[in-house]
Scaffold this motif. Sequence first.
Motif, PDB file in Angstrom:
ATOM      1  N   GLY A   1       0.750  13.152  -0.621  1.00 50.17           N
ATOM      2  CA  GLY A   1       1.012  11.755  -1.006  1.00 50.17           C
ATOM      3  C   GLY A   1       2.108  11.135  -0.158  1.00 50.17           C
ATOM      4  O   GLY A   1       1.965  10.025   0.355  1.00 50.17           O
ATOM      5  N   THR A   2       3.211  11.868   0.010  1.00 56.47           N
ATOM      6  CA  THR A   2       4.337  11.342   0.785  1.00 56.47           C
ATOM      7  C   THR A   2       3.937  11.134   2.239  1.00 56.47           C
ATOM      8  O   THR A   2       4.287  10.126   2.857  1.00 56.47           O
ATOM      9  N   THR A   3       3.174  12.090   2.777  1.00 56.26           N
ATOM     10  CA  THR A   3       2.747  11.977   4.183  1.00 56.26           C
ATOM     11  C   THR A   3       1.872  10.735   4.374  1.00 56.26           C
ATOM     12  O   THR A   3       2.085   9.953   5.311  1.00 56.26           O
ATOM     13  N   ILE A   4       0.910  10.544   3.482  1.00 52.11           N
ATOM     14  CA  ILE A   4       0.017   9.372   3.607  1.00 52.11           C
ATOM     15  C   ILE A   4       0.839   8.086   3.474  1.00 52.11           C
ATOM     16  O   ILE A   4       0.712   7.164   4.275  1.00 52.11           O
TER      17      ILE A   4
ATOM     18  N   ARG B   1       0.804  -1.238   0.000  1.00 50.47           N
ATOM     19  CA  ARG B   1       0.000   0.000   0.000  1.00 50.47           C
ATOM     20  C   ARG B   1       0.831   1.280   0.000  1.00 50.47           C
ATOM     21  O   ARG B   1       0.475   2.254  -0.677  1.00 50.47           O
ATOM     22  N   SER B   2       1.958   1.274   0.699  1.00 48.72           N
ATOM     23  CA  SER B   2       2.772   2.481   0.744  1.00 48.72           C
ATOM     24  C   SER B   2       3.344   2.789  -0.653  1.00 48.72           C
ATOM     25  O   SER B   2       3.285   3.923  -1.129  1.00 48.72           O
ATOM     26  N   GLY B   3       3.863   1.753  -1.309  1.00 52.35           N
ATOM     27  CA  GLY B   3       4.410   1.909  -2.660  1.00 52.35           C
ATOM     28  C   GLY B   3       3.331   2.321  -3.654  1.00 52.35           C
ATOM     29  O   GLY B   3       3.577   3.109  -4.569  1.00 52.35           O
ATOM     30  N   LEU B   4       2.125   1.778  -3.464  1.00 50.32           N
ATOM     31  CA  LEU B   4       1.025   2.112  -4.372  1.00 50.32           C
ATOM     32  C   LEU B   4       0.645   3.590  -4.244  1.00 50.32           C
ATOM     33  O   LEU B   4       0.367   4.252  -5.245  1.00 50.32           O
ATOM     34  N   VAL B   5       0.678   4.107  -3.009  1.00 49.07           N
ATOM     35  CA  VAL B   5       0.353   5.527  -2.804  1.00 49.07           C
ATOM     36  C   VAL B   5       1.483   6.409  -3.351  1.00 49.07           C
ATOM     37  O   VAL B   5       1.225   7.413  -4.027  1.00 49.07           O
ATOM     38  N   PHE B   6       2.725   6.013  -3.100  1.00 46.56           N
ATOM     39  CA  PHE B   6       3.870   6.759  -3.663  1.00 46.56           C
ATOM     40  C   PHE B   6       3.761   6.812  -5.192  1.00 46.56           C
ATOM     41  O   PHE B   6       3.940   7.848  -5.812  1.00 46.56           O
ATOM     42  N   GLY B   7       3.469   5.659  -5.772  1.00 48.18           N
ATOM     43  CA  GLY B   7       3.347   5.550  -7.229  1.00 48.18           C
ATOM     44  C   GLY B   7       2.225   6.425  -7.762  1.00 48.18           C
ATOM     45  O   GLY B   7       2.385   7.108  -8.781  1.00 48.18           O
ATOM     46  N   LEU B   8       1.098   6.435  -7.037  1.00 47.92           N
ATOM     47  CA  LEU B   8      -0.034   7.244  -7.483  1.00 47.92           C
ATOM     48  C   LEU B   8       0.311   8.728  -7.407  1.00 47.92           C
ATOM     49  O   LEU B   8      -0.030   9.505  -8.314  1.00 47.92           O
ATOM     50  N   THR B   9       1.037   9.109  -6.357  1.00 52.71           N
ATOM     51  CA  THR B   9       1.450  10.511  -6.211  1.00 52.71           C
ATOM     52  C   THR B   9       2.337  10.927  -7.391  1.00 52.71           C
ATOM     53  O   THR B   9       2.111  11.972  -8.017  1.00 52.71           O
ATOM     54  N   THR B  10       3.319  10.089  -7.706  1.00 54.73           N
ATOM     55  CA  THR B  10       4.208  10.366  -8.848  1.00 54.73           C
ATOM     56  C   THR B  10       3.377  10.466 -10.125  1.00 54.73           C
ATOM     57  O   THR B  10       3.600  11.343 -10.963  1.00 54.73           O
ATOM     58  N   SER B  11       2.411   9.557 -10.264  1.00 50.32           N
ATOM     59  CA  SER B  11       1.575   9.542 -11.461  1.00 50.32           C
ATOM     60  C   SER B  11       0.760  10.826 -11.579  1.00 50.32           C
ATOM     61  O   SER B  11       0.674  11.417 -12.650  1.00 50.32           O
ATOM     62  N   ILE B  12       0.164  11.267 -10.454  1.00 51.84           N
ATOM     63  CA  ILE B  12      -0.688  12.472 -10.500  1.00 51.84           C
ATOM     64  C   ILE B  12       0.137  13.674 -10.968  1.00 51.84           C
ATOM     65  O   ILE B  12      -0.320  14.470 -11.786  1.00 51.84           O
ATOM     66  N   VAL B  13       1.372  13.775 -10.468  1.00 51.49           N
ATOM     67  CA  VAL B  13       2.240  14.886 -10.886  1.00 51.49           C
ATOM     68  C   VAL B  13       2.482  14.799 -12.406  1.00 51.49           C
ATOM     69  O   VAL B  13       2.433  15.808 -13.116  1.00 51.49           O
ATOM     70  N   SER B  14       2.686  13.585 -12.912  1.00 51.39           N
ATOM     71  CA  SER B  14       2.870  13.416 -14.360  1.00 51.39           C
ATOM     72  C   SER B  14       1.590  13.779 -15.117  1.00 51.39           C
ATOM     73  O   SER B  14       1.638  14.394 -16.181  1.00 51.39           O
ATOM     74  N   PHE B  15       0.423  13.383 -14.556  1.00 47.10           N
ATOM     75  CA  PHE B  15      -0.849  13.689 -15.239  1.00 47.10           C
ATOM     76  C   PHE B  15      -1.032  15.206 -15.365  1.00 47.10           C
ATOM     77  O   PHE B  15      -1.511  15.691 -16.386  1.00 47.10           O
ATOM     78  N   ILE B  16      -0.647  15.942 -14.318  1.00 48.92           N
ATOM     79  CA  ILE B  16      -0.769  17.408 -14.369  1.00 48.92           C
ATOM     80  C   ILE B  16       0.115  17.944 -15.485  1.00 48.92           C
ATOM     81  O   ILE B  16      -0.287  18.786 -16.282  1.00 48.92           O
ATOM     82  N   SER B  17       1.322  17.378 -15.565  1.00 49.17           N
ATOM     83  CA  SER B  17       2.253  17.794 -16.612  1.00 49.17           C
ATOM     84  C   SER B  17       1.671  17.476 -17.999  1.00 49.17           C
ATOM     85  O   SER B  17       1.675  18.316 -18.898  1.00 49.17           O
ATOM     86  N   TYR B  18       1.159  16.260 -18.162  1.00 50.95           N
ATOM     87  CA  TYR B  18       0.553  15.874 -19.447  1.00 50.95           C
ATOM     88  C   TYR B  18      -0.621  16.795 -19.799  1.00 50.95           C
ATOM     89  O   TYR B  18      -0.827  17.144 -20.953  1.00 50.95           O
ATOM     90  N   SER B  19      -1.412  17.167 -18.761  1.00 54.12           N
ATOM     91  CA  SER B  19      -2.634  17.937 -19.016  1.00 54.12           C
ATOM     92  C   SER B  19      -2.338  19.315 -19.595  1.00 54.12           C
ATOM     93  O   SER B  19      -3.197  19.926 -20.215  1.00 54.12           O
ATOM     94  N   THR B  20      -1.100  19.801 -19.409  1.00 50.60           N
ATOM     95  CA  THR B  20      -0.784  21.153 -19.882  1.00 50.60           C
ATOM     96  C   THR B  20      -0.810  21.282 -21.400  1.00 50.60           C
ATOM     97  O   THR B  20      -0.926  22.371 -21.922  1.00 50.60           O
ATOM     98  N   ILE B  21      -0.690  20.139 -22.090  1.00 50.58           N
ATOM     99  CA  ILE B  21      -0.691  20.266 -23.559  1.00 50.58           C
ATOM    100  C   ILE B  21      -2.051  19.928 -24.163  1.00 50.58           C
ATOM    101  O   ILE B  21      -2.182  19.816 -25.383  1.00 50.58           O
TER     102      ILE B  21
END
Lengths: 245, 221
Positions: free
Chosen positions: B211-214, B147-167
């Motif tokens: 994300g990191t805190t959770i 679960r900890s890795g899954l939350v870390f991974g999701l946090t990293t993913s969300i940051v990437s999604f924000i980046s992708y959304s800019t275009i």
Amino acid sequence: MIKLRNISKSYAQHQVIKSVDLSIGKGEIYGIIGESGAGKSTLLRIMNVLERPDQGEVEVNGQLLTALTGAELRRARQSIGMIFQQFNLLANKTVLDNVMIPLQLVKAPRQAQRARAMECLDFVGLAHAANKYPAQLSGGQKQRVAIARALANEPQVLLCDEPTSALDAGTTSEILAVLDNVNKTLGVTVVIVSHELEVIRSICNALAVMADGEIYDTLTITPKGITQLDKSPQSLVDKLTKEGS
Amino acid sequence: MIPDILTQYQAEIIEAIGETFVMVGISIVAAIAIGLPIGTFLYLCRVGNIMANRWVYSSLNVIVNTIRSFPFLLLVVFLIPFTRLIIGTAIGTAAATVPLSIIAIAHYARLAEQSLLDVPKGVLEAAISMGASLKDIIFKFLYVEARSGLVFGLTTSIVSFISYSTIMGVVGGGGIGDFAIRYGYQQFKTDLMLYVIVIMIILVQVIQFVGTTIARKIDKR
């Protein structure tokens, strides 16, 4: 209680178990000893079909495990406890939650799960640690939690795969005392795989010596020493006999 | 003290942030609802694992890698016919969520698989020895330990999604990144673009912190 008939198992081209027959009686503490790579852990894992043999039959509690379907085998495993060298506890669950897992798998009522888990923790002397996490426990305490977890569903058989190999001498005696108590008090048949002579000698009343995928000999241990050694021994058996007599 | 130019464009900025939230929000839902099961399936199908199937694993692995290796702008354009098929149009915020969700699914599937690979093999062995069903193994053992890795991974993913959304402006998806380009870059309001970048940095910092805190809080290993 446990009967293995003509069991063979290979990985790729390497045959790790060669036509093994073994019978373990109800209420015994049975040891399987052998050097590293002898096939003893594989043989133990075949007893609850964690490894499926290529050939032969496994019978536990009168049930032919090798003939069961997936769901039937899962149900059968719920009444065979197992503990491991590395304890295999869930690090993200508390001690109490770890012990409750097998009860959740059989869908026991919530209140009954808690009461039974506490009973098992009390049996291994760890009721006070119920709310701790495994990372906060010593190696010996972790193994005791693993034993409590394995006892949760009141198994008739407890399989122990190198249960003391990761522990120091003092903690080893502590765990062996718990396993002895499991056998004497609860009447559970205990099978212990170990490469440590002292572990087998101090707790078991019968043993099999394995080498190169075969059972070299089966022996009984009495206070007077080790008897029924009637086959040509190899180095390990020699050592065992010498120290036991 | 809020700069005048931000006050002047307040309504547009809020609307653009809302569009970003919609696009990223739907991508997060897609990542969890579809990416996580695919990542789990990939893990279970690996050689040596309980559902080991070399052919299924290799096929799914190639698909996930192909989607992830697509330059995102080209993926958006490449998917226009597909987007039109399922949304009815290839233009607008709703249409923009299609390519974003597809990359989100592939991205998170891979990260979820990696997190599951960190679960000790012994835990899986204990689960099987206790008579756990496949569903129990996944939900009562694998996800609990990963679960900890899954939350870390999701946090990293969300940051990437924000980046992708800019275009997503290229298909009229809007969003805060598109706002920065249209007003800040194309209309030479460099200060406005910088303020928007600051807003995005703050947004990413907040998401990373939460994300990191959770992830730390639920990690008891």
